[in-house]
Design a protein around this motif. Sequence first.
Motif, short mmCIF file in Angstrom:
data_model
loop_
_atom_site.label_atom_id
_atom_site.label_comp_id
_atom_site.label_asym_id
_atom_site.label_seq_id
_atom_site.Cartn_x
_atom_site.Cartn_y
_atom_site.Cartn_z
N ASP A 235 -7.91 -14.52 3.99
CA ASP A 235 -7.11 -13.52 3.27
C ASP A 235 -6.71 -14.04 1.89
OD1 ASP A 235 -7.24 -11.60 5.26
OD2 ASP A 235 -5.43 -12.32 6.28
N ILE A 239 -7.53 -12.35 -1.91
CA ILE A 239 -6.49 -12.03 -2.91
C ILE A 239 -6.78 -12.76 -4.22
CG2 ILE A 239 -4.03 -12.30 -3.44
CD1 ILE A 239 -3.51 -12.07 -0.37
N ALA A 275 -6.31 -8.79 4.46
CA ALA A 275 -6.71 -8.42 3.10
C ALA A 275 -8.10 -7.78 3.19
CB ALA A 275 -6.73 -9.66 2.22
N PHE A 282 -2.54 -2.93 2.22
CA PHE A 282 -3.00 -3.98 1.31
C PHE A 282 -3.34 -3.38 -0.07
CE2 PHE A 282 -6.76 -6.47 -0.26
CZ PHE A 282 -6.03 -7.54 -0.72
N CYS A 286 -1.52 -4.29 -3.65
CA CYS A 286 -2.27 -4.75 -4.84
C CYS A 286 -1.96 -3.86 -6.03
CB CYS A 286 -3.77 -4.74 -4.56
SG CYS A 286 -4.30 -6.05 -3.48
#
Length: 316
Positions: A235, A239, A275, A282, A286
């Motif tokens: 994850d 990111i 993610a 998610f 973001c």
Amino acid sequence: MSASMSSMKETRQRMSAPEQDNVVPEAGSDFVETPYVKDITDRALAYLHVGYPVHFSGPAGTGKTTLAFHVAAKLKRTVMLIHGDDEFGSSDLIGKDSGYRKAKVVDNYIHSVVKTEESMNTVWADNRLTIACQQGCTLVYDEFTRSRPEANNAFLSVLEEKILNIPSLRDIDQGYLQVHPEFRAIFTSNPEEYAGVHKTQDAMMDRLITITLDHFDRDTEVQVTMSKSDLPQKDAEKIVDIVRKLRKTGVNNHRPTIRACIAIGKILKHMGGGASKDNFVFKQICRDVLNVDTTKVTRDGEPLLPRKIDELINSL
Ligand SMILES: Nc1ncnc2c1ncn2[C@@H]1O[C@H](COP(=O)(O)OP(=O)(O)OP(=O)(O)O)[C@@H](O)[C@H]1O
């Protein structure tokens, strides 16, 4: 008939620093030391050991302050921390008269004679640079370009001649202070900052060894995101990859920073889910966290980057 005699003495008294003003930093459990971090730390420590002040210079979120503390901790001396401030004068670094102490003694031992003796002490309080120079501390001066250059003048002789000039203490023969051999200084600044900073004198820059920092390498960003958010590596990697690709898009190649990775990671951990492009939460996180950076680039009046964020998430 009684006689009286009185006298008045004026002196200067120097006040020592409060104990709790000193810190001894140590790395937190979430501090990561990747080869990238270790390389910079080792270089900085070598320069400091030889006696040179080190200056970490780089855009926001490149780890300047954290590195300065980490390096200072490695020196194993007490640390004095100063934050640059536009309101600073040299007295905020060196010290100043902080008031008076008055004492009066009345002596009437012989009842026909009254003897009074008054003394007045001007109390001088040392400030952090003076204490650091005197006690051989490590001084961390974070964002020093936020202070006006003239406020930092005292450093010029400290860093070169190893003498701190305190003109106000000339009257008690303490106008010059020999800097302790273990005194070291670490500076940080952000050359990209355009608000609330000042240009630095060439003379000051010439005395510092400047290590220019860029954003961490991918491995360090992943490790930092993992350690700060407690997310699994897969994850954290996703990111970091989104943030790193966005950084290359648009007008400012310094944003979003590692702080965005940490924020997305921490919130995702709190809200649950992975993610992935199938996790609506998610996507929302973001968009919200990266929002500041995405409004700036537009095409036909429409912000371009929200679409870019969606594209990056959908390609996961
Ligand atoms: N080695 C590391 N291990 C863990 N976290 C780190 C490390 N280096 C930096 N960080 C984290 O990254 C973030 C940014 O670091 P830092 O505040 O030191 O950057 P900076 O360059 O001083 O930023 P600014 O100029 O905006 O003050 C912080 O949340 C910090 O805790």
